[in-house]
Enzyme design. Structure first.
Site, PDB file in Angstrom:
ATOM      1  N   CYS A   1      73.959 -12.769 -12.042  1.00  0.00           N
ATOM      2  CA  CYS A   1      75.242 -12.465 -12.691  1.00  0.00           C
ATOM      3  C   CYS A   1      76.136 -11.812 -11.645  1.00  0.00           C
ATOM      4  CB  CYS A   1      75.003 -11.496 -13.854  1.00  0.00           C
ATOM      5  SG  CYS A   1      76.502 -10.732 -14.512  1.00  0.00           S
TER       6      CYS A   1
ATOM      7  N   CYS B   1      85.732  -6.589  -9.579  1.00  0.00           N
ATOM      8  CA  CYS B   1      86.039  -5.450  -8.697  1.00  0.00           C
ATOM      9  C   CYS B   1      87.285  -5.749  -7.867  1.00  0.00           C
ATOM     10  CB  CYS B   1      84.850  -5.179  -7.775  1.00  0.00           C
ATOM     11  SG  CYS B   1      85.180  -3.842  -6.604  1.00  0.00           S
TER      12      CYS B   1
ATOM     13  N   CYS C   1      70.028  -5.645 -17.078  1.00  0.00           N
ATOM     14  CA  CYS C   1      70.944  -6.479 -16.277  1.00  0.00           C
ATOM     15  C   CYS C   1      70.592  -7.968 -16.441  1.00  0.00           C
ATOM     16  CB  CYS C   1      70.824  -6.037 -14.820  1.00  0.00           C
ATOM     17  SG  CYS C   1      71.810  -7.001 -13.676  1.00  0.00           S
TER      18      CYS C   1
ATOM     19  N   ASP D   1      66.116  -7.673   1.933  1.00  0.00           N
ATOM     20  CA  ASP D   1      65.980  -7.520   0.492  1.00  0.00           C
ATOM     21  C   ASP D   1      64.518  -7.255   0.114  1.00  0.00           C
ATOM     22  OD1 ASP D   1      66.790  -7.473  -2.092  1.00  0.00           O
ATOM     23  OD2 ASP D   1      66.703  -9.639  -2.383  1.00  0.00           O
TER      24      ASP D   1
END
Ligand code: SF4
Ligand code: SF4
Length: 308
Positions: free
Chosen positions: A239, A246, A212, A132
């Site tokens: 979040c 999905c 976001c 990341d």
């Protein structure tokens, strides 16, 4: 040489599995041509908000050979973090990836072990590990390596596992056998776009990071704009809405990494408990957790923003 590439790739994938990664895919280390205009457009439209680090290393982010000299291959790895137990439904919520120990440390250790294995079994291989990390477009590499497709919510997605996993990479100076991308299975679904409470998904695979909830609750250092009041659906750290809705995440299976298990106290805390949290409790519950990124002051800012 081709034979060796294939043999080495199989060895690396088998070891990755043994270390607990759910999948491993490999791409040639080369300029990410398709991503260049997308990244440029995203930055030019200020979709990164105040996250200035996203603007840095533009060339290095698109070309791993600039990041790791003489690199030949990008090895992408997925580590599942889908928890077996969740927070109670009527409370302030934390993104599932942050339930347990900070993934940076957990994954770095596994990548180190994989790199040691490569050196021991294959020889004098040099490389760098990324978890990341801003300079690497991890989702693009994982998709290029056939680990999944990028969904409309811009996360990597697979038919078998959904999207609740971390992505990490080893960039190495070793020729390997390369995988090919898989087909996109979003079809006509728009569940993630429809469910996003801040309308942050502004196009197919384009999330305006500056809208976001993850950005507001984790990255933003200043006060959260009052115009967002009532939009966060009780999310106080990150979040998961676009992933929770999905359909492919119906197939998520719980992880088996003990370090990702949450502090049980955290799972049962009510809204009132969170509103009254002290720094001492914060430090105890989030010892070694990625939630510490916001610090006590950041989390309490978020909770105060969510309160009626
Ligand atoms: S994480 Fe939440 S706020 Fe961000 S795009 Fe997904 S649904 Fe929208
Ligand atoms: S919710 Fe639908 S459109 Fe969004 S990523 Fe999942 S399958 Fe694709």
């Amino acid at each position: 040489m081709i034979q060796n590439s294939s043999k080495y790739s199989q060895l690396i994938k088998a070891e990755a599995k043994r270390l607990g990664f759910i999948s491993c895919g490999i791409s040639k280390a080369e300029f990410l041509e398709q991503e260049a205009p997308r990244l440029e457009n995203w930055l030019n439209n200020n979709m990164h908000g105040e996250t200035a680090y996203m603007e840095n290393h533009f060339d290095k982010r698109l070309d791993p050979t600039l990041l790791v000299p003489d690199s030949k291959s990008v090895i992408s790895l997925l580590l599942n973090y889908f928890p077996s137990e969740m927070q109670t439904s009527e409370t302030y919520k934390i993104s599932k990836y942050a339930y347990g120990a900070d993934y940076h440390f957990v994954i770095k250790e596994k990548l180190k072990q994989l790199m040691d294995f490569i050196s021991a079994e294959i020889g004098d291989v040099h490389g760098r590990a990324f978890v990341d990390s801003a300079p690497v477009l991890d989702k693009a590499w994982a998709a290029k390596s056939g680990l999944g497709w990028i969904g409309k919510h811009s996360n990597l997605l697979t038919k078998q596992l959904g999207s609740f996993y971390f992505i990490a990479e080893l960039i190495v100076d070793l020729d390997l056998e390369y995988d090919t991308p898989v087909t996109d299975h979003c079809g006509s679904c728009t569940a993630c776009i429809d469910a996003c409470p801040t309308n942050a998904i502004v196009g197919d695979k384009v999330v305006d990071g500056s809208k976001c909830i993850s950005y507001f609750t984790i990255e933003l250092k200043n006060e959260i704009p009052i115009s967002q009041k009532g939009n966060f659906k009780d999310w106080m750290f990150g979040c998961d809405i676009c992933q929770d809705v999905c359909p492919w995440n119906r197939f998520s299976k719980p992880h088996n990494e003990p370090l990702f298990n949450p502090n049980p106290e955290m799972l049962s805390m009510s809204k009132k408990d969170w509103e009254e949290i002290t720094e001492e409790v914060f430090q105890k519950i989030f010892k070694n957790s990625a939630v510490k990124r916001t610090k006590f002051s950041g989390l309490t800012r978020n909770i105060n923003f969510l309160k009626d």
